[in-house]
Design a protein around this motif. Structure first.
Motif, PDB file in Angstrom:
ATOM      1  N   LEU A  75     -39.594   8.075 -15.642  1.00  0.00           N
ATOM      2  CA  LEU A  75     -40.004   6.676 -15.696  1.00  0.00           C
ATOM      3  C   LEU A  75     -39.974   6.061 -14.303  1.00  0.00           C
ATOM      4  N   THR A  76     -40.810   5.041 -14.089  1.00  0.00           N
ATOM      5  CA  THR A  76     -40.770   4.325 -12.820  1.00  0.00           C
ATOM      6  C   THR A  76     -39.480   3.518 -12.742  1.00  0.00           C
ATOM      7  N   PHE A  77     -38.917   3.439 -11.530  1.00  0.00           N
ATOM      8  CA  PHE A  77     -37.616   2.805 -11.337  1.00  0.00           C
ATOM      9  C   PHE A  77     -37.662   1.888 -10.116  1.00  0.00           C
ATOM     10  N   HIS A  78     -37.148   0.668 -10.285  1.00  0.00           N
ATOM     11  CA  HIS A  78     -36.985  -0.249  -9.161  1.00  0.00           C
ATOM     12  C   HIS A  78     -35.576  -0.828  -9.204  1.00  0.00           C
ATOM     13  N   ARG A  79     -35.065  -1.141  -8.030  1.00  0.00           N
ATOM     14  CA  ARG A  79     -33.728  -1.721  -7.918  1.00  0.00           C
ATOM     15  C   ARG A  79     -33.817  -3.022  -7.139  1.00  0.00           C
ATOM     16  N   VAL A 111     -39.993  -6.190 -10.894  1.00  0.00           N
ATOM     17  CA  VAL A 111     -39.853  -6.189 -12.347  1.00  0.00           C
ATOM     18  C   VAL A 111     -40.895  -5.291 -13.007  1.00  0.00           C
ATOM     19  N   PHE A 112     -41.943  -4.947 -12.271  1.00  0.00           N
ATOM     20  CA  PHE A 112     -42.986  -4.084 -12.825  1.00  0.00           C
ATOM     21  C   PHE A 112     -42.569  -2.622 -12.679  1.00  0.00           C
ATOM     22  N   ALA A 113     -41.673  -2.217 -13.549  1.00  0.00           N
ATOM     23  CA  ALA A 113     -41.174  -0.843 -13.603  1.00  0.00           C
ATOM     24  C   ALA A 113     -40.697  -0.582 -15.017  1.00  0.00           C
ATOM     25  N   ASN A 114     -40.578   0.683 -15.378  1.00  0.00           N
ATOM     26  CA  ASN A 114     -40.040   1.005 -16.704  1.00  0.00           C
ATOM     27  C   ASN A 114     -38.542   0.720 -16.778  1.00  0.00           C
ATOM     28  N   VAL A 115     -37.834   1.045 -15.691  1.00  0.00           N
ATOM     29  CA  VAL A 115     -36.396   0.783 -15.622  1.00  0.00           C
ATOM     30  C   VAL A 115     -36.127  -0.079 -14.393  1.00  0.00           C
ATOM     31  N   LEU A 116     -35.582  -1.269 -14.618  1.00  0.00           N
ATOM     32  CA  LEU A 116     -35.256  -2.189 -13.533  1.00  0.00           C
ATOM     33  C   LEU A 116     -33.744  -2.328 -13.446  1.00  0.00           C
ATOM     34  N   LEU A 117     -33.194  -1.921 -12.319  1.00  0.00           N
ATOM     35  CA  LEU A 117     -31.767  -2.089 -12.079  1.00  0.00           C
ATOM     36  C   LEU A 117     -31.557  -3.403 -11.330  1.00  0.00           C
ATOM     37  N   VAL A 118     -30.835  -4.321 -11.954  1.00  0.00           N
ATOM     38  CA  VAL A 118     -30.504  -5.603 -11.342  1.00  0.00           C
ATOM     39  C   VAL A 118     -29.030  -5.532 -10.955  1.00  0.00           C
ATOM     40  N   ASP A 119     -28.781  -5.304  -9.669  1.00  0.00           N
ATOM     41  CA  ASP A 119     -27.414  -5.099  -9.204  1.00  0.00           C
ATOM     42  C   ASP A 119     -26.737  -6.437  -8.932  1.00  0.00           C
ATOM     43  N   GLU A 120     -25.542  -6.608  -9.496  1.00  0.00           N
ATOM     44  CA  GLU A 120     -24.748  -7.827  -9.353  1.00  0.00           C
ATOM     45  C   GLU A 120     -25.566  -9.062  -9.743  1.00  0.00           C
ATOM     46  N   ILE A 121     -25.994  -9.069 -10.973  1.00  0.00           N
ATOM     47  CA  ILE A 121     -26.882 -10.121 -11.471  1.00  0.00           C
ATOM     48  C   ILE A 121     -26.282 -11.509 -11.333  1.00  0.00           C
ATOM     49  N   LEU A 155     -36.882  -1.471 -19.582  1.00  0.00           N
ATOM     50  CA  LEU A 155     -35.434  -1.588 -19.736  1.00  0.00           C
ATOM     51  C   LEU A 155     -34.838  -2.239 -18.502  1.00  0.00           C
ATOM     52  N   VAL A 156     -34.085  -3.315 -18.714  1.00  0.00           N
ATOM     53  CA  VAL A 156     -33.308  -3.930 -17.640  1.00  0.00           C
ATOM     54  C   VAL A 156     -31.873  -3.432 -17.747  1.00  0.00           C
ATOM     55  N   VAL A 157     -31.376  -2.847 -16.665  1.00  0.00           N
ATOM     56  CA  VAL A 157     -29.969  -2.471 -16.571  1.00  0.00           C
ATOM     57  C   VAL A 157     -29.353  -3.389 -15.519  1.00  0.00           C
ATOM     58  N   ALA A 158     -28.598  -4.361 -15.960  1.00  0.00           N
ATOM     59  CA  ALA A 158     -27.968  -5.320 -15.045  1.00  0.00           C
ATOM     60  C   ALA A 158     -26.499  -4.981 -14.888  1.00  0.00           C
ATOM     61  N   THR A 159     -25.977  -5.168 -13.684  1.00  0.00           N
ATOM     62  CA  THR A 159     -24.567  -4.879 -13.438  1.00  0.00           C
ATOM     63  C   THR A 159     -23.859  -6.135 -12.954  1.00  0.00           C
ATOM     64  N   GLN A 160     -22.575  -6.201 -13.235  1.00  0.00           N
ATOM     65  CA  GLN A 160     -21.746  -7.241 -12.641  1.00  0.00           C
ATOM     66  C   GLN A 160     -20.305  -6.754 -12.552  1.00  0.00           C
ATOM     67  N   ASN A 161     -19.602  -7.298 -11.595  1.00  0.00           N
ATOM     68  CA  ASN A 161     -18.221  -6.922 -11.316  1.00  0.00           C
ATOM     69  C   ASN A 161     -17.289  -7.868 -12.074  1.00  0.00           C
ATOM     70  N   PRO A 162     -16.432  -7.357 -12.963  1.00  0.00           N
ATOM     71  CA  PRO A 162     -15.596  -8.242 -13.790  1.00  0.00           C
ATOM     72  C   PRO A 162     -14.357  -8.777 -13.079  1.00  0.00           C
ATOM     73  N   ILE A 163     -14.109  -8.344 -11.838  1.00  0.00           N
ATOM     74  CA  ILE A 163     -12.866  -8.768 -11.178  1.00  0.00           C
ATOM     75  C   ILE A 163     -13.109  -9.670  -9.975  1.00  0.00           C
ATOM     76  N   GLU A 164     -14.356  -9.907  -9.609  1.00  0.00           N
ATOM     77  CA  GLU A 164     -14.649 -10.731  -8.442  1.00  0.00           C
ATOM     78  C   GLU A 164     -15.649 -11.813  -8.829  1.00  0.00           C
ATOM     79  N   TYR A 165     -15.206 -13.056  -8.840  1.00  0.00           N
ATOM     80  CA  TYR A 165     -16.062 -14.152  -9.285  1.00  0.00           C
ATOM     81  C   TYR A 165     -16.371 -15.164  -8.187  1.00  0.00           C
TER      82      TYR A 165
END
Length: 324
Positions: A75-79, A111-121, A155-165
């Motif tokens: 699949l196409t992938f963008h970050r 956003v025009f990808a099959n899998v979009l990684l959204v780092d530290e949303i 598919l959007v795969v979003a990440t976030q850090n639970p210990i740093e706000y």
């Protein structure tokens, strides 16, 4: 398997989808050291056409998981690294003036990808976060009044850090509700972590990961998941779980109807990879915490006493009779 083997085309599609899931999970396991259930969850989201929020500490393989999933399925992938200065157009795309034709031409964003990684949303502003809402819900984006359809599967795969706000913008309830599941990866067992260190300092497995399924096979698996049978009693069971959360004194806000749709869709995907053409209560129960917990808002007094949303989901499962 073919019809000549005594199976209808539908049953053949289900078997093919389950075999695809086995191959993909095994491929992911060569790059990400996590449990089989953890590795299977984002794949179930793909089958159910949902999105994933990965909430975990840095360095446990969140980015590797998203990349490995895209590569395994060709699949196409963008970050996109979300930062406070990121603009919505940096995600969706922008219209650029073409001097030769004297017209505006749309330049697609990541956003025009099959899998979009959204780092530290949660590091981007709410305005930029909201740029994902239409894409996640309707698989399209609208720029300057023109609508552009995204390629499925998306598919959007979003990440976030639970210990740093510090310096972050917590996701509003409306956006959290658009993630089908919230998951963690966690630290690997001692032996697995030692093997991972050796791999990553010699030949990282991700660099050599090959596709084990095609785009067309994935599309057929998505269609097969939609066709999984659900008894009316199972649908009523899901509704009863949702209503239990809405009536809980520990919650300020219970689960939405959208969460019920996500739970049932993922239960159908789980039944598919378990090689069944029907959903059973165990499918719903196995996914309830991942699907519901992040959508619940605890009442202030419950939060003060240390109650977690996961405990409320467990309470709902224990109090709601499952169909037999």
């Amino acid at each position: 398997m073919s019809e000549r083997a005594g199976l209808s085309p539908a049953v053949g599609a289900e078997q093919a989808a389950a075999a695809l899931a086995d191959r993909v999970v095994a491929n992911l396991g060569s790059a990400v050291h996590a449990s089989r259930e953890t590795l299977r969850l984002p794949l179930l989201c793909l089958f159910a056409e949902g999105h994933v929020l990965v909430e975990d500490v840095p360095g446990v393989g969140k980015t590797v998981l998203a990349k490995a999933l895209a590569r395994s399925l060709d699949l196409t992938f963008h970050r996109v690294q979300f930062t406070p200065d990121l603009l919505p157009a940096d995600v969706t795309g922008v219209n650029v003036f073409d001097r030769q034709s004297a017209t505006f031409r749309f330049r697609p964003g990541p956003v025009f990808a099959n899998v979009l990684l959204v780092d530290e949303i949660n590091r981007a502003s709410p305005k930029t976060q909201s740029a994902l809402l239409e894409a996640m819900q309707e698989t399209q984006v609208t720029v300057d009044g023109a609508t552009h359809v995204l390629e499925r599967p998306f598919l959007v795969v979003a990440t976030q850090n639970p210990i740093e706000y510090e310096g972050t913008y917590p996701l509003p309830e409306a956006q959290l509700d658009r993630f089908a599941v919230r998951m963690t990866i966690g630290y690997p067992p001692h032996a697995e972590e030692a093997r991972m260190l050796e791999e990553q300092t010699t030949e990282p497995p991700l660099d050599h990961l090959k596709p084990v399924a095609s785009h067309d096979e994935l599309v057929r698996a998505v269609e097969a998941a939609r066709g999984i049978h659900v008894e009316e009693s199972l649908t009523r069971y899901v509704v009863a779980l949702l209503r239990h959360t809405r009536g809980s004194s520990r919650l300020a806000l219970g689960a939405s109807p959208r969460s019920g749709i996500a739970l049932l869709s993922l239960a159908k995907a789980r039944a598919l990879v378990e090689r069944r053409d029907f959903v059973v209560p165990e499918d719903v129960q196995a996914l309830a915490e991942s699907v519901l917990a992040h959508r619940l808002i605890l009442a202030p007094e419950a939060r003060a006493t240390g109650v977690t949303a996961e405990e409320v989901v467990s309470e709902a499962l224990a109090a709601t009779p499952a169909p037999v």
